[in-house]
Design an enzyme around this catalytic site. Sequence first.
Site, PDB file in Angstrom:
ATOM      1  N   SER A  44      42.032  42.276  49.766  1.00 42.27           N
ATOM      2  CA  SER A  44      41.046  42.003  48.712  1.00 42.27           C
ATOM      3  C   SER A  44      41.256  42.922  47.519  1.00 42.27           C
ATOM      4  CB  SER A  44      39.621  42.137  49.253  1.00 42.27           C
ATOM      5  OG  SER A  44      39.395  43.412  49.807  1.00 42.27           O
ATOM      6  N   GLU A  45      41.642  44.191  47.760  1.00 45.11           N
ATOM      7  CA  GLU A  45      41.983  45.106  46.668  1.00 45.11           C
ATOM      8  C   GLU A  45      43.078  46.077  47.080  1.00 45.11           C
ATOM      9  OE1 GLU A  45      37.634  44.107  45.702  1.00 45.11           O
ATOM     10  OE2 GLU A  45      38.566  45.014  47.463  1.00 45.11           O
ATOM     11  N   THR A  46      43.828  46.520  46.083  1.00 41.75           N
ATOM     12  CA  THR A  46      44.805  47.607  46.200  1.00 41.75           C
ATOM     13  C   THR A  46      44.516  48.579  45.069  1.00 41.75           C
ATOM     14  OG1 THR A  46      46.479  46.147  47.148  1.00 41.75           O
ATOM     15  CG2 THR A  46      47.258  48.211  46.185  1.00 41.75           C
ATOM     16  N   HIS A  74      34.203  48.974  47.695  1.00 37.31           N
ATOM     17  CA  HIS A  74      35.099  49.203  48.834  1.00 37.31           C
ATOM     18  C   HIS A  74      36.395  49.897  48.427  1.00 37.31           C
ATOM     19  CE1 HIS A  74      38.690  46.686  50.171  1.00 37.31           C
ATOM     20  NE2 HIS A  74      38.582  47.505  51.188  1.00 37.31           N
TER      21      HIS A  74
END
Length: 285
Positions: A44-46, A74
Site C-alpha cells: 500500500s505504501e513504500t 501507517h
Amino acid sequence: MYGYVIADVFTDTALEGNPLAVVPDATGMSSACMQRIAREMNLSETTFVLPPTAGGDVRVRIFTPVGELPFAGHPTFGTAAVLATTAHPGVRGRELRMETGMGVVPFEFAGPPGGRVTTARMRQPIPVWQPYDRAAELLDALGLSSSTLPVEVYRNGPRHAFVGLPTVADLSALQVDHRALAAHEDLAANCFAPTGDPLVWRARMFSPAYGVVEDAGTGSAAGPLALHLGRHGRIPQGATITVHQGVEMGRPSTIRATATVVNGAVDRVEISGSAVVVAAGRLYV
C-alpha cells in the site's frame, strides 16, 4: 544500490498487521525511481528516508503504487518504528521529528531501559472536515443504504470518508463495488462498526483512488475516527479508542487513537501501536 526493510505495522506479530517497505537512506534517488520502486514493492505504501531540510531529524517521502502522498499514518508510523528499532542516526534517544508533506510530525518511543523499542506514539496533523457531498454515491458503491453517523470527510493528508455500520457482522459482510468506488477521486472509504465495548471499534478501509483495494491498518484514519466518534457523541471527548482492522484480510492490526478537544477546538490527535521488522534486502537500482 540501496538497502530496504519490510516491517509489519500496527502489530507485534510478524506476518500480521499492515506491511510497509522502508528505504532508510534514499539520498540521491530521483522521484521517478521512488515511484517505480513503490510499484515494484506493490504494497500500500513504500517510504524513502532523506536528510532533513526543515528542522526535523529526517525527511520522509511516501509513495503508493500509483502516486505520492504528503502524509499517511501507517507509512510514517512504521518508518519511525523501523528507524528507532535499527538505531538510525536521526533518532534522538526516544524521540524523532519527521518532516512530511504536511509538516513536522513528532514521535515518542517506549520500551524497556536499554532494550528494543516496543511501542511508538505519533502526533498527527489536525484534520479539517466537512460533509461529503457525494455521500449517496459512496453508500451505493459500498452496497449500503445508510450510515449510522453522518458521512463526513476528514483530510490530514489523505482524504478519509467515514461510514458507520450497525454491527461487526454487517462490516464483515460488505460487498464493495471497487469500480464505482474508484470514481471517488482522492478518497479513502473508511467503514466502522461498534464491538459492544464503546472504546473498541472495528474498521475496514477501501481506496482504489490511492491504489489500495483494502488496507490492513490505516493510521491516518484512526485519529480522525476518534474525533468523528467524539464529535457525534459515541465516545467521551478525549477518550482513547482501540481500532481493530484487517481482520477480514487475515492481517489483524491494532491501533490506539485519541483526539483531544480543548475549549471546542481540536488540540491534538495521536495514535500509538507497535511494529515489527520482518525482512531486509538490497535494491540494485
